[in-house]
Design an enzyme around this catalytic site. Structure first.
Site, PDB file in Angstrom:
ATOM      1  N   GLU A  64       9.768   0.169  10.798  1.00 53.45           N
ATOM      2  CA  GLU A  64      10.801   1.199  10.720  1.00 53.45           C
ATOM      3  C   GLU A  64      10.092   2.510  11.036  1.00 53.45           C
ATOM      4  O   GLU A  64       9.295   2.999  10.240  1.00 53.45           O
ATOM      5  CB  GLU A  64      11.420   1.192   9.317  1.00 53.45           C
ATOM      6  CG  GLU A  64      12.827   1.729   9.300  1.00 53.45           C
ATOM      7  CD  GLU A  64      12.856   3.144   8.811  1.00 53.45           C
ATOM      8  OE1 GLU A  64      12.786   4.043   9.677  1.00 53.45           O
ATOM      9  OE2 GLU A  64      12.931   3.350   7.600  1.00 53.45           O
ATOM     10  N   LYS A 124       0.855  -1.195   0.000  1.00 54.10           N
ATOM     11  CA  LYS A 124       0.000   0.000   0.000  1.00 54.10           C
ATOM     12  C   LYS A 124       0.886   1.238   0.000  1.00 54.10           C
ATOM     13  O   LYS A 124       1.700   1.440   0.902  1.00 54.10           O
ATOM     14  CB  LYS A 124      -0.930   0.047   1.213  1.00 54.10           C
ATOM     15  CG  LYS A 124      -1.972   1.171   1.018  1.00 54.10           C
ATOM     16  CD  LYS A 124      -2.719   1.568   2.260  1.00 54.10           C
ATOM     17  CE  LYS A 124      -1.981   2.547   3.115  1.00 54.10           C
ATOM     18  NZ  LYS A 124      -1.796   3.877   2.492  1.00 54.10           N
ATOM     19  N   GLU A 156       9.175  13.945  17.762  1.00 50.51           N
ATOM     20  CA  GLU A 156       9.639  14.014  16.382  1.00 50.51           C
ATOM     21  C   GLU A 156       8.843  15.094  15.650  1.00 50.51           C
ATOM     22  O   GLU A 156       7.613  15.037  15.609  1.00 50.51           O
ATOM     23  CB  GLU A 156       9.428  12.658  15.694  1.00 50.51           C
ATOM     24  CG  GLU A 156       9.864  12.661  14.251  1.00 50.51           C
ATOM     25  CD  GLU A 156       9.794  11.280  13.599  1.00 50.51           C
ATOM     26  OE1 GLU A 156       8.714  10.653  13.621  1.00 50.51           O
ATOM     27  OE2 GLU A 156      10.824  10.832  13.066  1.00 50.51           O
ATOM     28  N   THR A 209       5.501   6.014  14.740  1.00 49.46           N
ATOM     29  CA  THR A 209       5.545   5.057  15.847  1.00 49.46           C
ATOM     30  C   THR A 209       4.122   4.723  16.304  1.00 49.46           C
ATOM     31  O   THR A 209       3.814   3.579  16.637  1.00 49.46           O
ATOM     32  CB  THR A 209       6.408   5.630  16.985  1.00 49.46           C
ATOM     33  OG1 THR A 209       7.763   5.669  16.517  1.00 49.46           O
ATOM     34  CG2 THR A 209       6.354   4.783  18.240  1.00 49.46           C
ATOM     35  N   CYS A 214      13.368  10.016   8.791  1.00 47.61           N
ATOM     36  CA  CYS A 214      13.249   9.403  10.105  1.00 47.61           C
ATOM     37  C   CYS A 214      14.561   9.495  10.866  1.00 47.61           C
ATOM     38  O   CYS A 214      14.578   9.478  12.083  1.00 47.61           O
ATOM     39  CB  CYS A 214      12.799   7.960   9.966  1.00 47.61           C
ATOM     40  SG  CYS A 214      13.694   7.074   8.702  1.00 47.61           S
TER      41      CYS A 214
END
Ligand code: NAI
Ligand code: MG
Length: 513
Positions: A283, A208, A414, A263, A317
């Site tokens: 990841e 996807k 983040e 996350t 990331c």
């Protein structure tokens, strides 16, 4: 979803405000074409017939519509992948045959480098100059590297303590049907990172694409069929997270799910996988430190730390988003990075002079500017940037924040934008204390250390809790190097020989002679 009219099919590319006049003929024609998903070797609309718009982040206009896949399409694609794995020609194809297909795909992609770089720039916003030398060639290289592994997934012979009457060996077998869910920051490269090892080891795939950036993945689907992969081996869906990604992650006929993204969603994927205990690799996010020692080559360290955060508009990331500089050089580093930030040329990705494009979407623009607001409210000092650039498109200025401390949102979370938070460390901080500061995050994806002292560099490398440590560099990637996270940055590794373990099961065979 939002209701935007698709550009009529017969619209001339030059009349589509979502396109960019600097696009080459091939990229413009593809972007403007009718887009379909790849299921069982056929290009198809969504079962529901629904579509959704894809936006040009440099001006906010609609580029095109793509199919809005949902659980019905997921089911069709998973069944196709299941058939291809269990009984299709993939099942009996030789390792060398798989390697040759991957190599052919790499050649086709390389041949269309400019078209892919332009589509990536249009869709994601990144500078086309970067896509041309980074995203596309790295994807080509990954496919070639993995093509080589197709003939090298080997087991071993194992001496048994039970005695010489036994012979035991292991074989590595493909894990089966793999679901792959990818993000929008490196759309083509993430597709390559995931497809390469799955196909090399003999798995079949339902992928996807990210809803923000489906274009290069859909174009890659055409090259996959052109390369000659059998029907059902690779299925490519477009759709949103909950209606399309979630049923894929939960599907009982899927043996493994590989995810790259937030996350937060990584945790949902892990939960969704419990139904049939499919294998999971993740990841996820990061808040990676870049640590500058006082003896570093300052010009290189300052330029390197700036590029560590501003590369790809900070949407990496592993971005060096927490800067630590020794107190004796702190002001010099912050001023140096602020000066670089202020000079970065911003503009549409397709402008060949652009160094920093827009963020990928309005949602990310709101998220990042929300962090800037919070930094301002919590007392951060702005050395550069701090606001939007241009009143059109999703541009955020490269920003350097100092006078920050743990506990502030901009330090702990983040941001995923071109925003670095700078903290100092003192002369009396030994390496253990410094490592504690650097490791003071829920993440553990990457770090960089800038120093001429080799011993200090390697001692720091040992103390950092992260899957990648760079010394006097940042954002260096190679298909042969494993990449992935400690702590909440994920499970498992991408690339290198390591990734093959994610896509294989080990079988131990023992015979009594
Ligand atoms: P996201 O994690 O929601 O999206 C990534 C992919 O997961 C997309 O394909 C999305 O459709 C899919 N997805 C979303 N919800 C899902 C669900 N419930 N089940 C299955 N699939 C699902 O990330 P988003 O919202 O685009 O970005 C939010 C933040 O995530 C960013 O600000 C950044 O901090 C982080 N992020 C990290 C990335 C990385 O490379 N590690 C890449 C993209 C985002
Ligand atoms: Mg999301």
């Amino acid at each position: 979803m939002a209701t935007f009219a698709a550009p009529p099919a017969d619209l001339h590319p030059s009349d589509n405000p979502g396109l960019d006049p600097r696009l080459g003929v091939a990229a413009a024609a593809f972007a403007n074409s009718r887009h379909q998903m790849l299921i069982d070797g056929q290009f198809v609309a969504s079962t529901s017939g629904k579509t959704f718009p894809v936006f040009n982040p440099a001006n906010g206009e609609v580029i095109c519509e793509v199919p809005e896949g949902d659980s019905q399409d997921v089911d069709k694609a998973v069944h196709a992948a299941r058939r291809a794995f269990d009984s299709g020609p993939w099942h009996t194809m030789s390792p060398s045959g798989r390697g040759q297909l991957l190599w052919k795909l790499a050649d086709l992609l390389e041949k269309h480098t400019d078209e892919f770089a332009e589509l990536e720039s249009l869709d994601n916003g990144k500078p086309v100059s970067v896509a041309r030398v980074a995203d596309v060639p790295l994807a080509v290289d990954l496919f070639r590297y993995m093509a080589g592994w197709a003939t090298k997934t080997m087991g071993s012979t194992i001496p048994l303590s039970a005695g010489p009457d036994f012979l035991s060996y292991t074989v590595r077998e493909p894990i089966g049907v793999v679901a792959q869910i990818i993000p929008w920051n490196f759309p083509l490269l993430m597709a390559a990172w995931k497809l390469g090892p799955a196909l090399a080891t003999g798995c079949t795939v339902v992928m996807k694409l990210a809803e923000q950036t489906p274009l290069t993945g859909l174009r890659l689907a055409q090259l996959i069929t052109e390369a000659g992969f059998p029907n059902g081996v690779v299925n490519i869906l477009t759709g949103f997270g909950e209606p399309c990604g979630a049923p894929l992650a939960a599907h009982d006929l899927v043996d493994k799910v590989a995810f790259t993204g937030s996350t937060e969603v990584g945790k949902l994927i892990a939960k969704a996988a419990t139904g049939n205990l499919k294998k999971v690799t993740l990841e996820l996010g990061g808040k990676s430190p870049a640590i500058i020692f006082p003896d570093a080559d300052m010009d290189a360290a300052i330029a390197g730390a700036a590029s560590a955060i501003f590369f790809n508009q900070g949407q990496c990331c592993c971005a060096g988003s927490r800067l630590f500089a020794h107190e004796s050089v702190f002001d010099q580093v912050v001023e140096g990075m602020s000066s670089i930030a202020g000079k970065i040329k911003m503009g549409a990705g397709l402008d060949p002079l652009t160094e920093c494009g827009p963020l990928v979407s309005e949602e990310q623009f709101d998220r990042v500017t929300g962090f800037l607001k919070s930094g301002r409210e919590q007392g951060a000092k702005f050395g550069a940037g701090g606001g939007r650039h241009s009143d059109r498109g999703y541009f955020v200025q490269p920003t350097v924040l100092s006078e920050v401390r743990p506990g502030m949102k901009v330090v702990d979370e983040e941001i995923f934008g071109p925003v670095v938070v700078a903290q100092k460390f003192s002369t009396d901080a030994d390496l253990d204390k410094l490592a504690m500061q650097a490791n003071d995050t829920i993440y553990g994806l990457a770090a960089s250390v800038w120093t001429k002292d080799l011993s200090a560099a390697h001692k720091m490398a040992r103390r950092i809790k992260a899957g990648t440590v760079w010394i006097n560099c940042h954002n260096v990637f190679d298909a042969a190097l494993p990449f992935g996270g400690y702590k909440q940055s994920g499970w498992g590794r991408e690339m290198g020989a390591e990734v093959l373990n994610n896509y294989t099961e080990v079988k131990a065979v023992t015979i009594k002679l």
